[in-house]
Design an enzyme around this catalytic site. Structure first.
Site, short mmCIF file in Angstrom:
data_model
loop_
_atom_site.label_atom_id
_atom_site.label_comp_id
_atom_site.label_asym_id
_atom_site.label_seq_id
_atom_site.Cartn_x
_atom_site.Cartn_y
_atom_site.Cartn_z
CB THR A 1 -0.92 0.00 1.23
OG1 THR A 1 -0.12 -0.16 2.42
CG2 THR A 1 -1.93 -1.12 1.17
CG HIS A 2 5.09 1.23 0.31
ND1 HIS A 2 6.23 1.76 0.87
CD2 HIS A 2 4.80 0.13 1.04
CE1 HIS A 2 6.61 1.00 1.89
NE2 HIS A 2 5.76 0.00 2.00
CB THR B 1 -5.39 -5.58 -0.13
OG1 THR B 1 -4.20 -4.80 0.08
CG2 THR B 1 -6.59 -4.65 -0.10
CG ASP C 1 8.37 4.26 -0.35
OD1 ASP C 1 9.15 3.92 0.58
OD2 ASP C 1 7.21 3.88 -0.44
CG HIS D 1 -3.67 -5.97 8.64
ND1 HIS D 1 -4.80 -5.19 8.51
CD2 HIS D 1 -2.78 -5.46 7.75
CE1 HIS D 1 -4.60 -4.27 7.59
NE2 HIS D 1 -3.38 -4.40 7.12
#
Length: 448
Positions: free
Chosen positions: A20-21, A273, A113, A343
């Site tokens: 999910t970055h 996901t 990132d 999670h």
């Protein structure tokens, strides 16, 4: 440094295309593009990642460029990610040079990132600024940033009784145990992901800014510590409150079902996901829900339903609802939801925080264990599954505590305080809006 007025700015955004970055990064960049229409933003990621990210309308000054991706060849996704990281520096250097020609503007800033520690050297070579985005929470960033210190204090393996020792030698981490930190911190820092994250930790002090999707009041001690060690440590979240999001589609009519339930009664269950509990744990969850007669809304992929106990779906057809996908933010905001079983991925944790819903954490990997500890011991807004795996009795007990016990009431009270603080942060004079303005100044600044 001086502001660039002579020539238009061109920001190259280097995304990590896995997990999910990339999604929160493009949400931020889309917002910055709206705020700075004269700046061109080139978003570089893999074709598969970009196809999903650019499926919605984007401002004219935000364009995509697809970069090569290592072939999957049936390999585990962690192997593919490691392969991507191993060549990312070389690949992005080539692609950025080509995108400068394509756009007709020299790149004036790199936004990447935070995984990409090579960006510090790349920015220095280009004579431009570097701004890094850490996609997880402040506690996990602190753990990675202090990798060398942690390894010095507890050794490179963290074995034996040391696993339960507290990281009280790091500001804001006194309630975090060695056992909670990401495994990469104490792993083999000469290869793979541990190496990349260690390089990142050493490179981040060279960044002009490091920003995260969080808000200052959530962990002021870690914010203060990182601000003292980095040029700018910026909390620009929660993004779901700060940036207008497109409405979620409730294709499975989750919200009308929640309308029929009592306030604070429903357990919402979702593990994101990427991860899912193993079959035996799915059985334990189902048995706990049925035995406790807890109303539930469960986001569970269709292929996992086969692991549920025989007859469970029929017996609980009026008690609960299982869907393959759910509009999580809207669900957590619904007054019927009394607990969120998660999670502990950072995006999910933050969505739980801004909704004021107590959480039950069952972490799997990466930053999830430290996030779970933050939920339970630092913020006091939830609990962690005892022993790290679901059992019928363990889940039944913690559901009773949170949904019916005094502890659950205190968690909700604390959750409401954080929910209010999150909204204060995104007001016009709030801390996250202030930090967003600093971020915009950083990406529009020319170094040389």
């Amino acid at each position: 440094m001086s502001n660039a007025a002579a020539s238009p700015q061109h920001v190259a955004v280097l995304a990590f295309p896995y997990g999910t970055h990339a999604a929160p990064l493009i949400a931020i960049i889309r917002h910055l593009a709206h705020l700075s229409p004269d700046t061109h933003f080139s978003f570089l990621s893999t074709a598969a990642s970009n196809a999903a990210l650019f499926s919605v309308k984007n401002p004219a000054n935000l364009t995509r460029r697809d970069v090569p991706e290592p072939p999957a060849d049936g390999r585990h996704h962690s192997v593919v990610m490691t392969a991507f990281l191993s060549t990312a520096g070389e690949v992005f250097r080539k692609e950025v040079a080509e995108v400068e020609v394509e756009v007709g503007r020299r790149v004036t800033c790199l936004v990447t990132d935070a995984f990409f520690g090579f960006a510090a050297e790349m920015a220095a070579e280009m004579g431009v600024g570097w701004v890094a985005f850490w996609t997880a929470g402040p506690a996990s960033l602190s753990a990675h940033f202090h990798t060398d210190l942690i390894r010095e204090k507890v050794g490179s393996q963290g074995l034996g009784g040391l696993e339960l020792d507290m990281l009280d030698f790091i500001p804001g981490m006194s309630k975090i145990r060695v056992h909670d930190i990401p495994s990469e911190v104490l792993g083999d820092i000469n290869s793979g992901f541990p190496k990349a994250l260690h390089q990142m930790a050493r490179a981040l002090p060279k960044a002009n800014s490091v920003f995260i999707n969080s808000f200052e009041a959530l962990d002021p001690n870690i914010t203060s510590d990182l601000n003292s060690k980095l040029h700018n440590f910026l909390n620009i979240g929660p993004l779901s409150l700060l940036i207008n999001q497109p409405p979620s589609l409730d294709t499975h009519e989750c919200l009308p079902w929640l309308d029929t339930q009592k306030p604070n009664s429903v357990a919402y269950i979702s593990f994101g996901t990427v991860t899912a509990p193993p079959p035996l744990e799915l059985v334990a969850i189902a048995e706990a829900l049925e035995e406790s007669q807890t109303p539930f809304l469960w986001s569970l992929k269709d292929h996992s339903r086969a692991n549920l106990p025989d007859g469970f779906l029929d017996r609980t057809s009026e008690l609960g609802k299982i869907v393959p996908w759910a509009p999580q933010v809207d669900i957590l905001a619904h007054p019927s939801v009394g607990v969120f079983i998660t999670h502990c991925g950072w995006n999910s944790v933050l969505e739980g925080v801004i909704s004021g819903v107590p959480m039950i954490g069952r972490p799997f990997f990466g930053d999830q264990k430290i996030n779970a500890r933050v939920i339970s011991d630092v913020l006091g807004i939830g609990g962690v599954i005892e022993g790290g795996t679901f059992t019928k009795s363990g889940l039944t007990d913690i559901l009773e505590v949170i949904l019916m016990g005094k502890s659950g009431g205190k968690m909700r009270e604390r959750g409401e305080e954080l929910k209010k603080a999150a909204r204060e942060a995104v007001k016009e004079d709030g801390s996250s809006v202030r930090d967003l303005k600093v971020l915009l100044e950083q990406v529009n600044e020319v170094i040389n």
